[in-house]
Design a protein around this motif. Sequence first.
Motif: not given
Length: 124
Positions: A32-44
Amino acid sequence: MPALPPYDPHNIFARIFRKEIPCNQVYEDEYVLAFHDAFPKAPVHVLVIPKQEGYRSFDDFSANAPADAIAAFFRAVGIIARQLGLEKEGYRLIANHAKNGGQEVYHFHMHILGGKPLGAMVTV
Ligand code: AMP
């Protein structure tokens, strides 16, 4: 009419895990790969994706991926949530499937959302 279009190997998440385009990475292992959403809907707001082409949504992945890939994916989601420090205060997992799920990118992914109380599960 099928619920999902055929898998597009040029979708944005396939291009991210092939390192053709950058992401704000938080975790990577064999599966797997995990990364920050480009258009975050929450602080994380982190997205977790399998590093394998072909799985368009949760429905596809859960039905067709090998058991080791499914186990590794869900093990990694827990590891990532703990790495993000979310396990004590809590978090939400979302996997959108197809039209009614509001899915936009047809490469299976799980959203990890947290960092504040997230309120009602769904607003309609
Ligand atoms: P979904 O509606 O479940 O398909 O979610 C797709 C998510 O991908 C949305 O939350 C978008 O903000 C996010 N997204 C789209 N493009 C990118 C990108 N290049 N990097 C990170 N997140 C993205």
